[in-house]
Design an enzyme around this catalytic site. Structure first.
Site, mmCIF file in Angstrom:
data_model
loop_
_atom_site.group_PDB
_atom_site.id
_atom_site.type_symbol
_atom_site.label_atom_id
_atom_site.label_comp_id
_atom_site.label_asym_id
_atom_site.label_seq_id
_atom_site.Cartn_x
_atom_site.Cartn_y
_atom_site.Cartn_z
ATOM 1 N N ASP A 219 0.450 3.421 -3.205
ATOM 2 C CA ASP A 219 -0.147 2.181 -2.705
ATOM 3 C C ASP A 219 -1.058 1.657 -3.823
ATOM 4 O O ASP A 219 -1.287 2.312 -4.841
ATOM 5 C CB ASP A 219 -0.905 2.394 -1.383
ATOM 6 C CG ASP A 219 -1.120 1.059 -0.645
ATOM 7 O OD1 ASP A 219 -0.872 -0.005 -1.251
ATOM 8 O OD2 ASP A 219 -1.530 1.066 0.530
HETATM 9 C C1 BGC Z 1 -1.661 -2.316 0.989
HETATM 10 C C2 BGC Z 1 -0.150 -2.198 1.027
HETATM 11 C C3 BGC Z 1 0.479 -3.315 0.237
HETATM 12 C C4 BGC Z 1 -0.047 -3.258 -1.176
HETATM 13 C C5 BGC Z 1 0.585 -4.274 -2.109
HETATM 14 C C6 BGC Z 1 -2.186 -2.506 -0.413
HETATM 15 O O1 BGC Z 1 -3.522 -2.862 -0.416
HETATM 16 O O2 BGC Z 1 -2.230 -1.172 1.576
HETATM 17 O O3 BGC Z 1 0.276 -2.222 2.358
HETATM 18 O O4 BGC Z 1 1.861 -3.207 0.290
HETATM 19 O O5 BGC Z 1 -1.444 -3.466 -1.139
HETATM 20 O O6 BGC Z 1 0.185 -5.543 -1.844
#
Ligand code: BGC
Length: 735
Positions: A263
């Site tokens: 993530d």
């Molecule tokens: C979130 C994810 C997301 C990623 C990319 C993160 O802050 O937890 O769910 O896919 O950002 O945008």
């Protein structure tokens, strides 16, 4: 490209190039004139490293991405195409109900279709991968991200996970108008302690395996080609460094051979989690756990080479990760066609077929929580109910798609006011919003922007007065109220899960002058709506319905469509009960006896939520009868058939969600009160009786026994069939 050619490509790449494949940057690095120096400095990386980047996130647009791909491939040493990834959560340009609402549809085919539409629109905008579906099981309504999940239930979540993956990917991610799904956030991100985002997660191994992992596995089984690690610790070990989970469970046991991405900055955060002393150590832990791509940090890019030179990271680890990324690009067909489906002629336009589909789909996510003869609203053509005052800030609010819809165009969104005026129903009506979604003078830090309500208290007061006057003169009031959409989603945990106070104030004042209130509630989580439930005669829960919210809500208010959603997450009585969910254990002190102090209960609130999982009314009503099972014994080779007759006893056709729950009466470990094991959403005409059949197999009875073996234990089981998780028609059988 053949596998052989792909391997040749890998072996011709330098270590730096291979590391580059494991790096994901934002589009800001690639500007028309070349590579932007600002972001490079910010990330402490150099131009050569940028030239080797493997993928880009959050940049969209057919023309933009085609240009970017051209420019990048020209400078990449082996002319390897980039993958473009983005968060397409509940639609791209056509936005559907938020995932929690999609869960309420109890209609996996519909969810698959929504994902398929989202895939087409994003593929045409140049996107190859979406970071969706989020399949985290959620039971704590304080957590803002419950809106991105399909809810509290193991089985429902697994069905929706698989449906979404199929919708995005079809039979192959390389096919036209298909994109890759990404199952997230692995694992158990949906259970942060106290509902505070990013907080630690504490689950027993049994609960993790039995309740939290199945939806991820269902997505993998459905063929998801990407999985994302989660931010949280699980049993104090950050998931992003959890080798057991990533290698043993995901890859070995489940056979996942796709790409594993961190993530956002989750590898770097291993330092903040205090399991890595510095970035180098974090990079080591990340690659050791088998995380292929580092999302937007310099941790892999600046540390892996050193770790390889020193012999701490074997070359094989890097080769494995880089090969998986290359194979992914190959599966997407990017070596042959680096633009994939990017289409400037289509991108940027509204697809009217998709909008029409969204309008039909949204009412399936609406849950009618209460209706004392208020809905649908009769018109002069049917049975005039007099005048209606449409009140509440959601009458003209345009943020109606949820907080995770970063690519849709707010101008496309149909407000309730616009839809009402276009419909121009044969009733006498007025519209008086009464206030804005945010309170007067409120400054609000949202997801990607900041929001202000410039109104003064006096201006708000004057709006309220007008609305209350309108309410006092009307026969019925429709009040469209709820959480501002940015109060939900990532980083939006709340300890008071109520409708904003100034809107409650408006509601109270309206309730003093009019008894016939229909509340249309917008929210990204189940809220504490006790007060509203006491005073309103009807409550329609609409979550965030998406682009065509106004049309869909008006269709339901005026009865062109009926709400057929059932709660995918319990509506708590109050926040003190949270987490509250139907499939809890008995405890040794279960009976809720008010005369006995020493039972498992609260002194100041009931144990039951205000509205249980699976609950939802329709504009018609149903009677269940004649529950029967084909045998009172079950064995592995002789499943049993369960049948029930469901009669539509109302005045209009409807869609009923027939739900089947099983209770295991005795186990070697304590067993839940009941668990959803099957459901069927069926169309039943007014007056018609349908027989609904289900098959129970021994697989449906399995759980992790006292020795952690996944088995069905002999003994007695009860099966309940009915309208929600309190279903009372019951039969029993033995294994
Ligand atoms: C979130 C994810 C997301 C990623 C990319 C993160 O802050 O937890 O769910 O896919 O950002 O945008």
């Amino acid at each position: 490209m053949t596998e052989e050619k792909l391997k040749e490509l890998l072996s011709s790449m330098t270590v730096e190039e291979k590391i580059g494949q494991l790096v994901q940057l934002t589009g800001d690095f690639f500007i028309d004139e070349g590579i932007a120096t600002g972001p490079m400095e910010w990330l402490s990386i150099n131009e050569d490293q940028v030239k080797c980047t493997g993928s880009i996130l959050s940049t969209v647009g057919a023309k933009k991405l085609k240009d970017l791909q051209d420019r990048y491939m020209a400078i990449n040493p082996h002319h390897i195409p980039l993958i473009f990834m983005a968060d397409v959560i509940n639609g791209y340009r056509t936005v559907f109900p938020i995932p929690l609402g999609q869960g309420c549809t109890f209609n996996p085919e519909l969810v698959e279709e929504m994902a398929s539409v989202a895939a087409k629109e994003s593929a045409r905008a140049g996107i190859h991968v979406t970071f969706s579906p989020m399949v985290d099981l959620v039971r704590d309504a304080r957590w803002g991200r419950v809106m991105e999940s399909t809810g509290e239930d193991v089985y429902l979540n697994a069905r929706m996970s698989s449906a979404a993956v199929k919708g995005y990917q079809g039979s192959s991610i390389g096919d036209k108008d298909k994109i890759s799904a990404c199952i997230k956030h692995f694992a158990a991100y949906g259970a942060p302690v106290a509902g505070r985002d990013y907080n630690q997660v504490e689950l027993s191994e049994r609960t993790l395996k039995e309740e939290y992992l199945p939806a991820y596995k269902a997505g993998v089984d459905a063929g998801a080609r990407m999985v994302m690690t989660s931010f949280n610790t699980l049993g104090k070990l950050p998931c992003t460094a959890n080798e057991d989970l990533m290698k043993k469970t995901l890859r070995e046991e489940w056979g996942f051979d796709g790409v594993l991405i961190s993530d956002w900055a989750a590898i770097k955060e291993l330092v903040f989690h205090s399991v890595a002393e510095n970035d180098e150590e974090a990079a080591y832990l990340g690659i050791k756990a088998g995380v292929d791509i580092d999302m937007v940090t310099n941790v892999y890019i600046n540390n892996l080479k050193k770790l390889i030179d020193e012999g701490r990271v074997p070359m094989q680890w890097l080769d494995d990760c880089a090969y998986r990324v290359l194979a992914y690009k190959n599966e997407l067909g990017l070596f042959e066609n680096p633009y994939k489906d990017a289409d400037e002629d289509y991108d940027g336009k509204v697809d009217s077929e998709h909008m029409a589909f969204a309008r039909k789909a949204a009412p399936e996510s609406f849950v009618l929580l209460k209706n004392e003869g208020m809905l649908p609203i009769p018109t002069k053509a049917t049975n005039d109910c007099g005048s209606v005052a449409f009140i509440g800030p959601y009458m003209n609010e345009t943020n109606i798609c949820g907080s995770w819809t970063i690519f849709n165009n707010n101008d496309d969104n149909i407000t309730l006011e616009q839809a009402l005026k276009e419909r121009n129903p044969e009733i006498s009506y007025v519209i008086e919003p009464g206030c804005k979604t945010l309170a007067a003078g409120q400054h609000f830090v949202g997801f990607q922007s900041k929001f202000d309500n410039p109104l003064t208290e006096a201006e708000q007061e004057s709006m309220m007065e007008k609305a209350v006057k309108a309410a006092s003169e009307a026969d019925r009031v429709v009040m469209a109220i709820g959480e501002f959409n940015q109060m939900t989603g990532e980083g939006a945990s709340r300890t008071e899960i109520t409708i904003p106070e100034h809107q409650l104030e408006l509601f109270r004042r309206v309730a003093m002058v009019n008894d016939n209130i229909i509340v249309v509630n917008f929210s990204g989580r189940p809220l504490d709506i006790r007060e509203i439930n006491k005073k309103a005669k009807a409550i329609l829960q609409v979550w965030y319905p998406g682009t065509v919210a106004g049309y869909a809500v008006m269709d339901v208010l005026f009865g062109d469509a009926a709400p057929s959603g059932r709660l995918s997450m319990s509506f708590p009585y109050n926040v003190g009960q949270v987490p509250v969910y139907y499939s809890e254990l008995h405890t040794g002190r279960y009976a809720e006896d008010p005369e006995n102090r020493f039972t498992s209960k609260y002194m100041d609130a009931p144990n039951d939520p205000l509205f249980v999982f699976g609950y939802g009314l329709d504009y018609t009503d149903y009677e269940y009868s004649n529950l029967r099972i084909s045998s009172n014994t079950i064995s592995e080779n002789s499943p049993i058939k369960v049948s029930v007759d469901v009669k539509n006893v109302g005045w209009r056709d409807g869609k009923e969600v027939v739900q089947l729950y099983i209770q295991d009466m005795v186990g070697s470990v304590a067993r839940p009160l009941r668990q959803l094991k099957a459901f069927d959403k069926v169309d039943i005409k007014a007056g018609e009786t349908k027989t609904i059949d289900f098959t129970i197999t021994t697989d449906m009875l399995k759980f992790y026994d006292v020795n952690m073996n996944y088995v069905a234990e002999p003994g007695e089981f009860k099966v309940y069939v009915g309208r929600d998780s309190k279903a009372s028609l019951c039969e029993s059988f033995r294994l």
